[in-house]
Motif scaffolding. Sequence first.
Motif, PDB file in Angstrom:
ATOM      1  N   ASN A  15       2.233   2.020   5.586  1.00 58.17           N
ATOM      2  CA  ASN A  15       1.791   1.144   5.938  1.00 58.17           C
ATOM      3  C   ASN A  15       1.845  -0.879   5.598  1.00 58.17           C
TER       4      ASN A  15
ATOM      5  N   VAL B  31       6.372   0.420   5.743  1.00 60.79           N
ATOM      6  CA  VAL B  31       6.336  -0.474   3.779  1.00 60.79           C
ATOM      7  C   VAL B  31       7.356   0.416   3.409  1.00 60.79           C
ATOM      8  N   ALA B  32       6.812   2.045   3.113  1.00 55.30           N
ATOM      9  CA  ALA B  32       7.729   2.382   2.340  1.00 55.30           C
ATOM     10  C   ALA B  32       6.539   3.763   2.429  1.00 55.30           C
ATOM     11  N   GLY B  33       8.023   4.791   2.899  1.00 50.56           N
ATOM     12  CA  GLY B  33       7.714   6.255   3.116  1.00 50.56           C
ATOM     13  C   GLY B  33       5.890   6.467   4.025  1.00 50.56           C
TER      14      GLY B  33
END
Length: 152
Positions: free
Chosen positions: A102, A97-99
């Motif tokens: 998850n 999802v971001a970096g």
Amino acid sequence: MQPSNAGDVSYDDPWYDALASGWGESPRAAGAPSARCEQDTAAAADVYLEIQRSAAFQEVRGRYRRFVVPGVVIFFAWYLAYVVTATTAPGLMARPVAGAVNLGMLAGLGQFLTTFVLTWAYVRHARLRRDRAALQLRWDTQELARGRGGAS
């Protein structure tokens, strides 16, 4: 009203003088129950049955059930969906999802958030919709029990 040892401060609590189960009872109370004790028990049981059958009690219980049953069903379905998705679709849960965060991590944190939100909603619901009525039932029960000699 029971006076305190700290001066003239007192409060009016009908449960103040009620003994906890088995605490402070006389040795005679530990033996066979007397006829008076059995009458008091029967009178108290009648009071509680009368309160349980009352419309006010049924309303309080209904308000409780109307909140708790859907809340439990929704939370359990959400939890079950999380567990089933985590075990049957690990690729979906591993989707970034971001970096390093998850979808599975967000869903897991969502479980904690849902728990806190549900707890807050339950406390708010109880405070706004049930506590006053339940307290009134408590006072009514105490007054009926004292009037029939059940809790003197």
